[in-house]
Design a protein around this motif. Structure first.
Motif, PDB file in Angstrom:
ATOM      1  N   LYS A 260      -0.600   6.319 -10.484  1.00 17.40           N
ATOM      2  CA  LYS A 260      -0.414   5.825  -9.117  1.00 17.40           C
ATOM      3  C   LYS A 260      -1.591   6.222  -8.224  1.00 17.40           C
ATOM      4  O   LYS A 260      -1.992   5.469  -7.343  1.00 17.40           O
TER       5      LYS A 260
ATOM      6  N   SER B  69     -11.787   7.361  -5.913  1.00 17.05           N
ATOM      7  CA  SER B  69     -11.019   6.843  -4.789  1.00 17.05           C
ATOM      8  C   SER B  69     -12.012   6.186  -3.849  1.00 17.05           C
ATOM      9  O   SER B  69     -13.087   6.739  -3.598  1.00 17.05           O
TER      10      SER B  69
ATOM     11  N   LEU C 214      -6.098  -1.439  -3.412  1.00 15.54           N
ATOM     12  CA  LEU C 214      -5.415  -1.292  -4.696  1.00 15.54           C
ATOM     13  C   LEU C 214      -6.419  -1.560  -5.810  1.00 15.54           C
ATOM     14  O   LEU C 214      -7.211  -2.508  -5.719  1.00 15.54           O
ATOM     15  N   GLU C 215      -6.388  -0.735  -6.846  1.00 12.85           N
ATOM     16  CA  GLU C 215      -7.341  -0.886  -7.956  1.00 12.85           C
ATOM     17  C   GLU C 215      -6.593  -0.935  -9.288  1.00 12.85           C
ATOM     18  O   GLU C 215      -5.540  -0.318  -9.431  1.00 12.85           O
ATOM     19  N   ARG C 216      -7.173  -1.671 -10.243  1.00 13.06           N
ATOM     20  CA  ARG C 216      -6.648  -1.679 -11.606  1.00 13.06           C
ATOM     21  C   ARG C 216      -7.824  -1.681 -12.590  1.00 13.06           C
ATOM     22  O   ARG C 216      -8.829  -2.342 -12.349  1.00 13.06           O
TER      23      ARG C 216
ATOM     24  N   MET D  87      -1.312  -7.621  -7.514  1.00 10.66           N
ATOM     25  CA  MET D  87      -1.777  -6.570  -6.595  1.00 10.66           C
ATOM     26  C   MET D  87      -1.624  -6.993  -5.135  1.00 10.66           C
ATOM     27  O   MET D  87      -1.239  -6.200  -4.278  1.00 10.66           O
TER      28      MET D  87
ATOM     29  N   GLU E 210       1.981  -6.731  -4.041  1.00  5.22           N
ATOM     30  CA  GLU E 210       2.317  -5.311  -3.837  1.00  5.22           C
ATOM     31  C   GLU E 210       1.720  -4.814  -2.514  1.00  5.22           C
ATOM     32  O   GLU E 210       2.383  -4.111  -1.740  1.00  5.22           O
ATOM     33  N   GLY E 211       0.468  -5.211  -2.248  1.00  3.53           N
ATOM     34  CA  GLY E 211      -0.219  -4.793  -1.026  1.00  3.53           C
ATOM     35  C   GLY E 211       0.443  -5.340   0.229  1.00  3.53           C
ATOM     36  O   GLY E 211       0.633  -4.620   1.217  1.00  3.53           O
TER      37      GLY E 211
ATOM     38  N   SER F   4       3.701  -3.488   0.905  1.00  2.35           N
ATOM     39  CA  SER F   4       3.456  -2.127   1.393  1.00  2.35           C
ATOM     40  C   SER F   4       2.978  -2.133   2.846  1.00  2.35           C
ATOM     41  O   SER F   4       3.427  -1.328   3.667  1.00  2.35           O
TER      42      SER F   4
ATOM     43  N   SER G 192     -10.279  -4.842  -7.680  1.00  2.00           N
ATOM     44  CA  SER G 192      -9.681  -4.215  -6.500  1.00  2.00           C
ATOM     45  C   SER G 192      -9.339  -5.263  -5.444  1.00  2.00           C
ATOM     46  O   SER G 192     -10.060  -6.243  -5.270  1.00  2.00           O
TER      47      SER G 192
ATOM     48  N   GLU H  81      -8.457  -5.414  -1.356  1.00  2.00           N
ATOM     49  CA  GLU H  81      -8.384  -4.686  -0.091  1.00  2.00           C
ATOM     50  C   GLU H  81      -7.507  -5.477   0.869  1.00  2.00           C
ATOM     51  O   GLU H  81      -7.823  -6.608   1.219  1.00  2.00           O
TER      52      GLU H  81
END
Length: 739
Positions: A197, A319, A500-502, A523, A526-527, A530, A594, A596
């Motif tokens: 996470k 990060s 978010l990154e994968r 992603m 999900e972003g 959130s 990623s 943003e």
């Protein structure tokens, strides 16, 4: 009072000073500055600053019903990491990998050091979990839950209540990490950081160390957030509390993590600098933020630059962070004369005891150089010094200490040097250090500084801007009316953001592109969810999609805007050629993707129209300022008396509420209709200066810094272009210059 007609407070809690900007319900902007640490007078500088702006009595509660939000950048996490004052926590790793993070990459942080001192690990103990997944998802060993439960129970009983979990291949197969979290919660652990996470990327060391930092800092930050919340919630009101993250975006306090806090303050400065510079018409800038403890510099030409692999105090962080270079040269940097050399920092006098002129028995610092040379004048400086906090700067002590140092330098060099020459010499060395920092984020990365503007801010920035620009051959400096508190102003202008990154780690081809599209959809959903939970309305949300691309067999990914296979390839070649000067005929790999998510801010830069007044806007006095090796008469102006279209020729001082602007000889300052000050060089900078062959302790340190800078930049090029793991990751090489 409606929600939109309430106070907003934007705060930058720095190492020495805390800057506060209050925006009143009527839209008026009030700026304030106070010492970050002053335990005799207040517990927390941010809350105290708000109290002072609202003019509250000592026993009055904050009227939180009248405060819409507080947006804040803080050094709490950074200081806890640098001073090793984080939470006691334990690390859970796959069996057999107990010492993985202790061993690290075995790289040499200082390639010239003979005695390598490794950074101490942050965790108090390690638990090895019996479990293992293969790299393609086969469960080689199931998680031994009974053994783990017993180990975690013993750990909890010993008083450790925070965990960081980093298992092999968990970035893609997180089932065992989730099972460990469930058991740890049942036992009563209060904080658990899971690597899949925190940093869902392939490399176990970077992912593990990032998770380790999160487990170390997040509980400390949570206590600070709870302390602020306890004040804001005292009346049961709904004041929103947001914190600046290292990536340049705000987030709700409840989502503020340790790994995202390291550059919390400096990131606000870049947001502020980039936004106000673009409004003023400057598209290519170097931001130059000089505070009391350090100087932060960054490059901006239309888009925030971020680094995704960072090293802070010997610890690797995967990060996203603003690409900021920090050098230990601030107003409080301590002066040393050792081994015949003038050295500035890296140690700082901070706010306690502060520079010698603060009347608390502090050492000589860069600020004292400016006091000695009459570039900072006590009569025009706030009277907040001494034990009582009501006295002016102490020029007498500064003179006495520089006289003492001048006799020491004269004795050591066999050359009669005056106290003024000593002070100016130390200033030259400090400027050289800051110039080298700017080269690292600009010329070293392929940008020509001649077309750039130096956007200068921070309490001490405007005192040194002309000298720094001279050292870099730059001829334009931009200073905003809020330059002294621009990091705090940036907090107010910043958007809410999350990245978010994968991990992808696949060759660039059409199949990979389709898989990445599916990943982006997942992603982005999900972003959005959130961000909406954080109070951002859907119509304010924007998604930016990037891929991290590198050549197969190399280890330097570049962030590229997502598109078709052809578009990504073209953009990658352009970026690679600009950074390294060449491209290769090799397979291209997408290492990560990623997204943003940006929740656009509704507040815009103020553009107040200045009136051209009929009043006298001439100098309010003169001072004998020592600059360029001699005393020269400098006019002193008060910023509030200078109207639009006014021009000031150097040498001169412009006094503001939060900073002093020094206009050096051969420079002039023009004020435009919006109160911006633009400094330009009236004569092109000299290319070369003949120095002679006599021993000069000042130039000895300047050349020492320049040669070291060249050697380090050679090493940077070697590291980025090498195939060898020894060179690229362990940094096992040396670079030197020979005559």
């Amino acid at each position: 009072m409606s929600v939109k007609n309430r106070w907003q407070f934007w705060i930058d809690r720095g190492g020495t000073f805390t800057d506060i900007i209050g925006r009143s319900p009527e839209g008026e902007t009030i700026t304030h500055k106070l010492l970050s640490e002053n335990p005799e007078h207040y517990e927390d500088a941010a809350i105290e600053g708000i109290r002072q702006i609202l003019d509250l009595g000592a026993d009055e509660q904050l009227p939180t019903k009248d405060i819409e939000c507080i947006k804040m950048g803080t050094t709490v996490g950074t200081n806890a990491l640098l001073e090793r004052k984080g939470e006691n926590f334990a690390l859970v790793v796959t069996k057999g990998f107990r010492d993985t993070l202790r061993i690290g990459y075995q790289n040499r942080p200082d390639i010239f050091a003979l005695d390598i001192k490794l950074p101490e690990v942050l965790y108090k103990s390690v638990i090895e979990a019996e479990e293992r997944y293969s790299s393609n998802g086969e469960e080689l060993a199931p998680l031994d839950e009974d053994r783990l439960r017993k180990d975690l129970k013993e750990l909890h009983d010993s008083g450790i209540h925070s965990l960081a979990v980093a298992l092999m291949h968990s970035y893609r197969y997180p089932e065992h990490e989730l099972a460990i979290e469930k058991i740890a919660k049942e036992i009563g652990f209060t904080h658990i950081s899971l690597s899949h996470k925190i940093s869902p990327l392939i490399k176990i060391i970077g992912r593990g160390e990032t998770t380790m930092v999160d487990g170390y800092l997040s509980p400390v930050l949570q206590r600070y957030v709870d302390r602020i919340h306890s004040v804001l919630r005292s009346n049961g009101d709904d004041t929103s509390l947001l914190f600046m993250q290292s990536n340049g975006g705000l987030t709700q306090a409840t989502s503020f993590r340790g790994k995202d806090s390291i550059l919390s303050g400096p990131a606000g400065g870049i947001v502020g600098a980039a936004t106000v510079s673009e409004v003023a018409g400057f598209k290519e800038i170097i931001s130059f933020d000089m505070g009391g403890t350090s100087t932060d510099v960054a490059h901006y030409n239309g888009e925030y630059e971020r680094s995704f692999e960072n090293e802070i105090d010997g610890i690797h962080l995967y990060s996203p962070m603003m690409h900021i270079h920090t050098v230990a040269a601030g107003g409080g940097s301590i002066l040393h004369y050792e081994n015949g050399r003038f050295q500035v920092g890296p140690d700082s006098a901070g706010s306690e005891p502060g520079p010698a002129c603060y009347r608390k028995g502090g050492p000589l610092t860069v600020t004292d150089c400016n006091v000695m040379l009459s570039k900072v004048i006590p009569e025009y400086f706030p009277q907040v010094f001494g034990e009582s906090g009501t006295l002016p700067l102490d020029k007498g002590t500064v003179h006495a200490k520089f006289e003492e140092m001048a006799s020491k330098v004269s004795e050591g060099s066999g050359k009669n040097i005056s106290p003024e020459e000593v002070a100016e010499g130390f200033l030259t060395v400090a400027v050289e250090n800051m110039g080298n920092a700017i080269k690292k984020i600009s010329t070293q990365r392929g940008y020509d500084l001649k077309s750039y503007t130096l956007c200068c801010f921070g309490g001490a920035g405007a005192q040194h801007a002309c000298l720094v620009a001279d050292s870099l051959g730059m001829s334009t400096i931009f200073i905003h009316p809020y330059a002294g508190v621009l990091s705090a102003y940036g907090m107010g202008l910043a958007d809410q953001r999350m990245i978010l990154e994968r991990s992808v780690e696949k060759d660039l081809n059409d199949t990979t592109i389709e898989q990445i599209r599916e990943l982006f959809t997942e992603m982005e959903n999900e972003g959005r969810q959130s961000m909406q939970q954080q109070g951002v309305s859907p119509d304010r949300l924007i998604a930016k999609k990037k891929v991290h691309v590198r050549y197969s067999g190399t280890d330097t990914p570049m962030e590229i805007e997502f598109g078709s296979r052809k578009e990504i390839t073209t953009r990658f070649f352009e970026a690679h050629r600009k950074r390294f000067g060449f491209v290769m005929e090799k397979e291209i790999v997408v290492s990560a993707a990623s997204v943003e998510m940006i929740g656009a801010n509704e507040i815009h830069v103020e553009r107040k129209k200045m009136e051209t007044s009929e009043n006298d806007s001439g100098p309010c006095g003169t001072v004998q300022m020592y600059t360029d090796g001699r005393y020269q008469t400098a006019n002193v102006y008060e910023r509030c008396c200078l109207d639009a279209e006014h021009s000031v020729t150097g040498p001169a001082l412009i006094i503001e509420d939060n900073t002093t602007i020094i206009v050096e000889p051969l420079w002039k300052a023009d004020i435009d209709a919006h109160g911006h000050i633009v400094l330009t060089r009236t004569v092109p900078p000299k290319e070369h200066v003949a120095l002679g062959t006599k021993v000069d302790p000042i130039m000895l340190e300047v050349f020492n810094n320049r040669f070291m800078s060249i050697a380090q930049q050679m090493g940077y090029s070697l590291q980025n272009t090498a195939y060898s793991v020894n060179i690229k990751e362990r940094l096992d090489f040396s670079c030197a210059i020979f005559d």
